[in-house]
Design a protein around this motif. Structure first.
Motif, PDB file in Angstrom:
ATOM      1  N   LEU A  63      32.157  21.090  74.558  1.00 20.38           N
ATOM      2  CA  LEU A  63      31.841  21.591  75.900  1.00 20.38           C
ATOM      3  C   LEU A  63      30.669  22.563  75.846  1.00 20.38           C
ATOM      4  N   ALA A  64      30.717  23.525  74.913  1.00 20.76           N
ATOM      5  CA  ALA A  64      29.631  24.499  74.792  1.00 20.76           C
ATOM      6  C   ALA A  64      28.316  23.804  74.467  1.00 20.76           C
ATOM      7  N   SER A  65      28.357  22.811  73.598  1.00 19.08           N
ATOM      8  CA  SER A  65      27.144  22.072  73.241  1.00 19.08           C
ATOM      9  C   SER A  65      26.571  21.341  74.450  1.00 19.08           C
ATOM     10  N   PHE A  66      27.436  20.761  75.276  1.00 20.68           N
ATOM     11  CA  PHE A  66      26.971  20.063  76.474  1.00 20.68           C
ATOM     12  C   PHE A  66      26.313  21.031  77.444  1.00 20.68           C
ATOM     13  N   VAL A  67      26.944  22.176  77.673  1.00 27.00           N
ATOM     14  CA  VAL A  67      26.393  23.155  78.606  1.00 27.00           C
ATOM     15  C   VAL A  67      25.009  23.608  78.150  1.00 27.00           C
ATOM     16  N   LEU A 123      27.037  21.373  88.427  1.00 26.79           N
ATOM     17  CA  LEU A 123      27.113  22.841  88.514  1.00 26.79           C
ATOM     18  C   LEU A 123      25.777  23.519  88.223  1.00 26.79           C
ATOM     19  N   THR A 124      24.726  22.756  88.008  1.00 25.83           N
ATOM     20  CA  THR A 124      23.461  23.347  87.582  1.00 25.83           C
ATOM     21  C   THR A 124      22.856  24.293  88.612  1.00 25.83           C
ATOM     22  N   ASP A 125      23.210  24.132  89.892  1.00 28.38           N
ATOM     23  CA  ASP A 125      22.629  24.978  90.933  1.00 28.38           C
ATOM     24  C   ASP A 125      23.456  26.233  91.217  1.00 28.38           C
ATOM     25  N   LEU A 126      24.483  26.466  90.436  1.00 25.01           N
ATOM     26  CA  LEU A 126      25.263  27.687  90.620  1.00 25.01           C
ATOM     27  C   LEU A 126      24.426  28.918  90.300  1.00 25.01           C
ATOM     28  N   GLU A 163      22.514  30.253  78.406  1.00 25.06           N
ATOM     29  CA  GLU A 163      21.901  30.977  77.290  1.00 25.06           C
ATOM     30  C   GLU A 163      22.935  31.647  76.394  1.00 25.06           C
ATOM     31  N   ALA A 164      24.076  32.046  76.977  1.00 30.32           N
ATOM     32  CA  ALA A 164      25.022  32.880  76.239  1.00 30.32           C
ATOM     33  C   ALA A 164      26.252  32.152  75.713  1.00 30.32           C
ATOM     34  N   VAL A 165      26.607  31.010  76.274  1.00 32.41           N
ATOM     35  CA  VAL A 165      27.899  30.397  75.961  1.00 32.41           C
ATOM     36  C   VAL A 165      27.985  29.954  74.498  1.00 32.41           C
ATOM     37  N   HIS A 172      33.864  31.165  73.404  1.00 33.73           N
ATOM     38  CA  HIS A 172      34.084  31.564  74.799  1.00 33.73           C
ATOM     39  C   HIS A 172      34.990  30.575  75.528  1.00 33.73           C
ATOM     40  N   VAL A 173      35.062  29.350  75.046  1.00 31.18           N
ATOM     41  CA  VAL A 173      35.783  28.290  75.759  1.00 31.18           C
ATOM     42  C   VAL A 173      37.274  28.369  75.434  1.00 31.18           C
TER      43      VAL A 173
END
Length: 290
Positions: free
Chosen positions: A151-155, A163-166, A174-176, A180-181
């Motif tokens: 998941l972190a790698s995908f983000v 969700l890119t426009d959030l 940048e931080a994930v 964190h998951v």
């Protein structure tokens, strides 16, 4: 002197010890969902209904968009009403014209008051805009990852999703990190256990399991526009009645007594079949990612 074993693993981050500052800042939550096909991680955010366009279900092999269908039904009803009332309105045209002339004589102050009231009402509606669920979705499918690392790698990859426009998404990217998951206990859902639990009969029903499963199913049904799921859990449906009864039973006191009585009026077989359909519809739109 004892040394560190070469195959020793670092302890996993627990839900209680996880650092949630990243998610708090972005107002996004990692979610853990167990389905019959396995356990996966995704992201959920609650935002006003106008904040994001939502997922695009065009081309998805699924029932028609329930939101579009509702809009069409409303339009059709309005047309019928207009057709039925047209003759009566035409017959009263003279009276309507006289009323319009009288309205034209309204004072400028009264008009200003009306405009001000309308503006205030619009502002209140904007302030009270309902927040709705959004998930890590793409083209009508829920992206579910089999590990925190994936998941972190995908983000971080910049791959397309809904969700890119959030606001704050760029900072999250940048931080994930995989550490964190970690889903909070209230964000863990065990849909894989629901049907079997309901089949066991009223005395074995796990109230918290079913109630929380209803919450995530409603969120997913809305976000993914799953008409059958929304219908099965809609107000007044047997599963919605079961949800209300379980909430009463879980609340304690006299309400718990009456809640359990209401639960027993809902057949275990009917409930399990309904939930099997819901879980099947959700599973059908999952895009599993390794």
């Amino acid at each position: 002197m004892a040394g560190t074993e070469p195959n020793a693993q670092e302890p996993e981050t627990s839900a209680d010890s996880a650092d949630r500052s990243l998610w708090t800042a972005a107002d996004v939550s990692p979610i853990e969902i167990a389905l019959p096909a396995g356990v996966g991680y995704t992201l959920r955010a609650y935002r006003p209904s106008s904040a994001l366009p939502g997922t695009d279900i065009e081309g998805r092999e699924e029932d028609e968009d329930p939101f579009a269908a509702r809009a069409e039904e409303a339009d059709e009803e309005e047309v019928v009403i207009l057709d039925e009332e047209y003759a009566a309105l035409a017959a009263e045209a003279d009276d309507t014209e006289e009323a319009a002339e009288a309205d034209d004589k309204t004072s400028a102050k009264e008009k200003d008051d009306d405009e001000t009231a309308d503006e205030e009402e619009e502002e209140e509606e904007e302030e009270e805009e309902e927040e709705v669920p959004y998930f890590l979705t793409h083209r009508g499918r829920l992206l579910l990852f089999k590990s925190p690392e994936s998941l972190a790698s995908f983000v971080r990859s910049g791959a397309p999703h809904d969700l890119t426009d959030l606001d704050g998404w760029a900072d999250l990217v940048e931080a994930v990190e995989p550490t964190h998951v970690v889903a909070a206990p209230e964000d863990m859902y065990e849909l894989d256990l629901v049907v079997e639990n309901l089949r066991g009969g009223h005395d074995t029903w796990d109230l918290d399991l079913i109630i929380r499963s209803g919450e995530i199913a409603r969120d997913l049904g809305y976000a993914l526009r799953l008409g059958p799921v929304l219908t099965a859990l809609s107000a007044g449906s047997p599963l919605d009645d079961l949800d209300d009864a379980m909430r009463s039973a879980a609340g304690g006191g006299m309400g718990a007594f009456f809640g359990r009585r209401r639960m027993r009026k809902i057949g275990a077989q009917q409930a399990s079949l309904g939930w099997r359909t819901i879980i099947g519809k959700i599973s059908a739109v999952v895009d599993w990612r390794d």
